[in-house]
Design a protein around this motif. Structure first.
Motif, PDB file in Angstrom:
ATOM      1  N   ALA A  85       0.840  -1.200   0.000  1.00 15.74           N
ATOM      2  CA  ALA A  85       0.000   0.000   0.000  1.00 15.74           C
ATOM      3  C   ALA A  85       0.875   1.250   0.000  1.00 15.74           C
ATOM      4  CB  ALA A  85      -0.907   0.009   1.235  1.00 15.74           C
ATOM      5  N   SER A  86       0.355   2.312  -0.582  1.00 11.54           N
ATOM      6  CA  SER A  86       1.045   3.605  -0.516  1.00 11.54           C
ATOM      7  C   SER A  86       1.035   4.084   0.933  1.00 11.54           C
ATOM      8  CB  SER A  86       0.324   4.630  -1.393  1.00 11.54           C
ATOM      9  OG  SER A  86      -0.951   4.927  -0.828  1.00 11.54           O
ATOM     10  N   SER A  87       1.875   5.045   1.244  1.00  9.08           N
ATOM     11  CA  SER A  87       1.883   5.559   2.614  1.00  9.08           C
ATOM     12  C   SER A  87       0.547   6.238   2.952  1.00  9.08           C
ATOM     13  CB  SER A  87       3.059   6.507   2.844  1.00  9.08           C
ATOM     14  OG  SER A  87       3.046   7.561   1.920  1.00  9.08           O
ATOM     15  N   ALA A  88      -0.104   6.840   1.961  1.00 10.82           N
ATOM     16  CA  ALA A  88      -1.415   7.455   2.199  1.00 10.82           C
ATOM     17  C   ALA A  88      -2.459   6.391   2.521  1.00 10.82           C
ATOM     18  CB  ALA A  88      -1.847   8.277   0.988  1.00 10.82           C
ATOM     19  N   GLU A  89      -2.461   5.291   1.776  1.00  9.44           N
ATOM     20  CA  GLU A  89      -3.401   4.204   2.039  1.00  9.44           C
ATOM     21  C   GLU A  89      -3.077   3.525   3.364  1.00  9.44           C
ATOM     22  OE1 GLU A  89      -6.384   1.251   1.886  1.00  9.44           O
ATOM     23  OE2 GLU A  89      -6.238   3.287   1.100  1.00  9.44           O
ATOM     24  N   ALA A  90      -1.793   3.359   3.660  1.00  2.00           N
ATOM     25  CA  ALA A  90      -1.386   2.777   4.944  1.00  2.00           C
ATOM     26  C   ALA A  90      -1.874   3.658   6.092  1.00  2.00           C
ATOM     27  CB  ALA A  90       0.123   2.599   4.990  1.00  2.00           C
TER      28      ALA A  90
END
Length: 131
Positions: A85-90
């Motif tokens: 996952a991207s850091s935003a999704e994480a």
């Protein structure tokens, strides 16, 4: 979904969290790595509670997450990063997992259900806000 996220902090700590290899996040060297400020015996450590959906219809404000909530969020953040996952999704996953988690969430959901929050938001229960 657009969100408001403190990307400077997320980007700073994502590699630290991704590299952690087991055990609690909020002790020892990992706590040192996550520390934003220390004064006397008080420590302010970062945990991934930065994500706020831009289209949120309800914002619940707490003073600060406790250790259990922070550990839950950090673990979910690390798991999401490991899954690609991207850091935003994480950050999104971490916030949903950690926010008001544990017995605190059960009490909060019961209170919100009792005062009619689900009816206003067209939900069966306030618990759905954390899905």
């Amino acid at each position: 979904m657009d969100a408001i996220v403190r990307t400077d902090l997320v980007d700073r700590f994502a590699p630290v969290i991704a590299a952690h290899r087991g055990g609690p996040f909020l002790q020892g060297e990992m706590l040192d790595a996550l520390t934003l400020h220390r004064e006397g015996n008080l420590t302010i450590a970062w945990a991934p509670f930065d994500h706020v959906p831009a289209n949120a219809r309800l914002v619940i404000v707490g003073i600060t997450p406790g250790r259990q909530q922070a550990e839950n969020a950090l673990s979910a953040f690390q798991k999401a990063l490991a899954q690609g996952a991207s850091s935003a999704e994480a950050s999104r996953r971490a916030k949903l997992t950690g926010a008001f988690s544990g017995p605190m969430r059960e009490n909060l959901v019961a209170m919100m259900d009792r005062i009619g929050v689900p009816r206003v938001l067209r939900l069966r229960s306030a618990a759905e806000m954390f899905d």
